[in-house]
Design a protein around this motif. Structure first.
Motif, PDB file in Angstrom:
ATOM      1  N   SER A 209       0.815  -1.218   0.000  1.00 37.81           N
ATOM      2  CA  SER A 209       0.000   0.000   0.000  1.00 37.81           C
ATOM      3  C   SER A 209       0.852   1.274   0.000  1.00 37.81           C
ATOM      4  N   LYS A 210       2.148   1.139   0.248  1.00 33.74           N
ATOM      5  CA  LYS A 210       3.044   2.297   0.267  1.00 33.74           C
ATOM      6  C   LYS A 210       3.744   2.446  -1.071  1.00 33.74           C
ATOM      7  N   LYS A 211       4.290   3.628  -1.293  1.00 31.87           N
ATOM      8  CA  LYS A 211       5.027   3.884  -2.530  1.00 31.87           C
ATOM      9  C   LYS A 211       6.467   3.385  -2.446  1.00 31.87           C
ATOM     10  N   HIS A 212       6.965   3.206  -1.205  1.00 33.80           N
ATOM     11  CA  HIS A 212       8.383   2.861  -1.032  1.00 33.80           C
ATOM     12  C   HIS A 212       8.572   2.011   0.225  1.00 33.80           C
ATOM     13  N   TYR A 213       9.475   1.039   0.123  1.00 38.34           N
ATOM     14  CA  TYR A 213       9.804   0.155   1.240  1.00 38.34           C
ATOM     15  C   TYR A 213      11.323   0.054   1.382  1.00 38.34           C
ATOM     16  N   ASN A 214      11.795  -0.162   2.614  1.00 40.55           N
ATOM     17  CA  ASN A 214      13.217  -0.323   2.899  1.00 40.55           C
ATOM     18  C   ASN A 214      13.433  -1.628   3.644  1.00 40.55           C
ATOM     19  N   ALA A 215      14.451  -2.371   3.223  1.00 41.38           N
ATOM     20  CA  ALA A 215      14.784  -3.626   3.906  1.00 41.38           C
ATOM     21  C   ALA A 215      16.287  -3.719   4.102  1.00 41.38           C
ATOM     22  N   LEU A 216      16.659  -4.091   5.329  1.00 44.04           N
ATOM     23  CA  LEU A 216      18.056  -4.303   5.685  1.00 44.04           C
ATOM     24  C   LEU A 216      18.246  -5.805   5.868  1.00 44.04           C
ATOM     25  N   TYR A 217      18.976  -6.423   4.958  1.00 46.28           N
ATOM     26  CA  TYR A 217      19.304  -7.851   5.067  1.00 46.28           C
ATOM     27  C   TYR A 217      20.649  -7.949   5.755  1.00 46.28           C
ATOM     28  N   ILE A 218      20.726  -8.812   6.779  1.00 44.11           N
ATOM     29  CA  ILE A 218      21.973  -8.927   7.521  1.00 44.11           C
ATOM     30  C   ILE A 218      22.491 -10.357   7.514  1.00 44.11           C
ATOM     31  N   ILE A 219      23.819 -10.459   7.414  1.00 50.81           N
ATOM     32  CA  ILE A 219      24.471 -11.762   7.496  1.00 50.81           C
ATOM     33  C   ILE A 219      25.731 -11.630   8.335  1.00 50.81           C
ATOM     34  N   ASN A 220      25.891 -12.553   9.259  1.00 50.82           N
ATOM     35  CA  ASN A 220      27.097 -12.566  10.088  1.00 50.82           C
ATOM     36  C   ASN A 220      27.676 -13.976  10.155  1.00 50.82           C
ATOM     37  N   GLU A 221      27.424 -14.757   9.111  1.00 52.37           N
ATOM     38  CA  GLU A 221      27.929 -16.133   9.046  1.00 52.37           C
ATOM     39  C   GLU A 221      28.705 -16.338   7.750  1.00 52.37           C
ATOM     40  N   SER A 222      29.719 -17.180   7.827  1.00 55.35           N
ATOM     41  CA  SER A 222      30.555 -17.446   6.648  1.00 55.35           C
ATOM     42  C   SER A 222      30.096 -18.677   5.874  1.00 55.35           C
ATOM     43  N   ASP A 223      29.104 -19.378   6.384  1.00 54.90           N
ATOM     44  CA  ASP A 223      28.609 -20.593   5.744  1.00 54.90           C
ATOM     45  C   ASP A 223      28.147 -20.302   4.310  1.00 54.90           C
ATOM     46  N   GLU A 224      28.695 -21.060   3.366  1.00 52.35           N
ATOM     47  CA  GLU A 224      28.397 -20.844   1.947  1.00 52.35           C
ATOM     48  C   GLU A 224      26.899 -20.937   1.655  1.00 52.35           C
ATOM     49  N   ASN A 225      26.223 -21.885   2.278  1.00 54.53           N
ATOM     50  CA  ASN A 225      24.782 -22.035   2.045  1.00 54.53           C
ATOM     51  C   ASN A 225      24.006 -20.825   2.549  1.00 54.53           C
ATOM     52  N   LYS A 226      24.422 -20.264   3.669  1.00 55.39           N
ATOM     53  CA  LYS A 226      23.761 -19.067   4.213  1.00 55.39           C
ATOM     54  C   LYS A 226      23.993 -17.865   3.298  1.00 55.39           C
ATOM     55  N   ILE A 227      25.206 -17.741   2.799  1.00 53.09           N
ATOM     56  CA  ILE A 227      25.519 -16.622   1.905  1.00 53.09           C
ATOM     57  C   ILE A 227      24.710 -16.737   0.621  1.00 53.09           C
ATOM     58  N   LYS A 228      24.688 -17.917   0.032  1.00 51.40           N
ATOM     59  CA  LYS A 228      23.898 -18.111  -1.188  1.00 51.40           C
ATOM     60  C   LYS A 228      22.419 -17.857  -0.931  1.00 51.40           C
ATOM     61  N   ALA A 229      21.941 -18.274   0.237  1.00 49.84           N
ATOM     62  CA  ALA A 229      20.527 -18.084   0.575  1.00 49.84           C
ATOM     63  C   ALA A 229      20.173 -16.600   0.695  1.00 49.84           C
ATOM     64  N   ILE A 230      21.037 -15.823   1.338  1.00 51.67           N
ATOM     65  CA  ILE A 230      20.702 -14.406   1.508  1.00 51.67           C
ATOM     66  C   ILE A 230      20.745 -13.679   0.165  1.00 51.67           C
ATOM     67  N   ILE A 231      21.677 -14.049  -0.694  1.00 45.38           N
ATOM     68  CA  ILE A 231      21.732 -13.448  -2.029  1.00 45.38           C
ATOM     69  C   ILE A 231      20.449 -13.781  -2.796  1.00 45.38           C
ATOM     70  N   LYS A 232      20.020 -15.028  -2.694  1.00 43.31           N
ATOM     71  CA  LYS A 232      18.784 -15.452  -3.363  1.00 43.31           C
ATOM     72  C   LYS A 232      17.566 -14.750  -2.761  1.00 43.31           C
ATOM     73  N   ASN A 233      17.518 -14.643  -1.436  1.00 43.00           N
ATOM     74  CA  ASN A 233      16.395 -13.983  -0.767  1.00 43.00           C
ATOM     75  C   ASN A 233      16.262 -12.522  -1.187  1.00 43.00           C
ATOM     76  N   VAL A 234      17.369 -11.822  -1.268  1.00 48.87           N
ATOM     77  CA  VAL A 234      17.334 -10.418  -1.700  1.00 48.87           C
ATOM     78  C   VAL A 234      16.793 -10.340  -3.121  1.00 48.87           C
ATOM     79  N   GLY A 235      17.296 -11.201  -3.992  1.00 51.09           N
ATOM     80  CA  GLY A 235      16.817 -11.218  -5.377  1.00 51.09           C
ATOM     81  C   GLY A 235      15.326 -11.514  -5.457  1.00 51.09           C
TER      82      GLY A 235
END
Length: 150
Positions: free
Chosen positions: A34-60
């Motif tokens: 319902s808004k014209k604009h949204y802001n999201a802060l995605y955070i990662i503090n883990e080096s696990d490859e699966n977590k990194i790939k997941a956050i990149i995919k989630n942002v996309g």
């Protein structure tokens, strides 16, 4: 008489199938933009490859959500083990560049760099810096940003 039985059987079967179909059809009201604009802060503090790939995919995925398309500003914040995502010697450059080209801002915690003795020159050139990730999270939260940690 056989025709009447067939007709009654078919009518009953039709009603049962229609009733079953109505029961399995979801009428859950999904969230609407319902808004014209949204802001999201995605955070990662883990080096696990699966977590990194997941956050990149989630942002996309968020950027491609038809409700948010063209309305979403995203900051991808790494700290702690998440620094691995921004290092030049990894395989994430293409995926991160694609996100950058869609407007995602990549941010790295300077406290992590100091603690781990990592030079900024070891990270991708498109990375931005914040004094502390925790400070960034707190300030963005108070600015009304959605904080997402998949």
């Amino acid at each position: 008489m056989k025709n009447i039985k067939k007709i009654l059987f078919l009518a009953t079967a039709f009603i049962a199938v229609k009733h079953l179909a109505q029961q399995t059809t979801s009428t859950y009201p999904i969230a609407k933009a319902s808004k014209k604009h949204y802001n999201a802060l995605y955070i990662i503090n883990e080096s696990d490859e699966n977590k990194i790939k997941a956050i990149i995919k989630n942002v996309g995925n968020a950027l491609e959500d038809p409700r948010l398309k063209g309305k979403l500003e995203v900051e991808l914040l790494a700290f702690g083990g998440g620094v691995e995502m921004f290092k030049k010697d990894n395989s994430y450059e293409l995926a991160l560049t694609a996100l950058k080209n869609k407007g995602v801002v990549m941010v790295m915690c300077e406290n992590t760099l100091k603690e781990k003795k990592i030079a900024k020159s070891e990270l991708f050139d498109f990375v931005n810096y914040t004094p502390s990730a925790n400070g960034e999270i707190i300030l963005r939260e108070y600015e009304g940003w959605a904080v997402v940690k998949p």
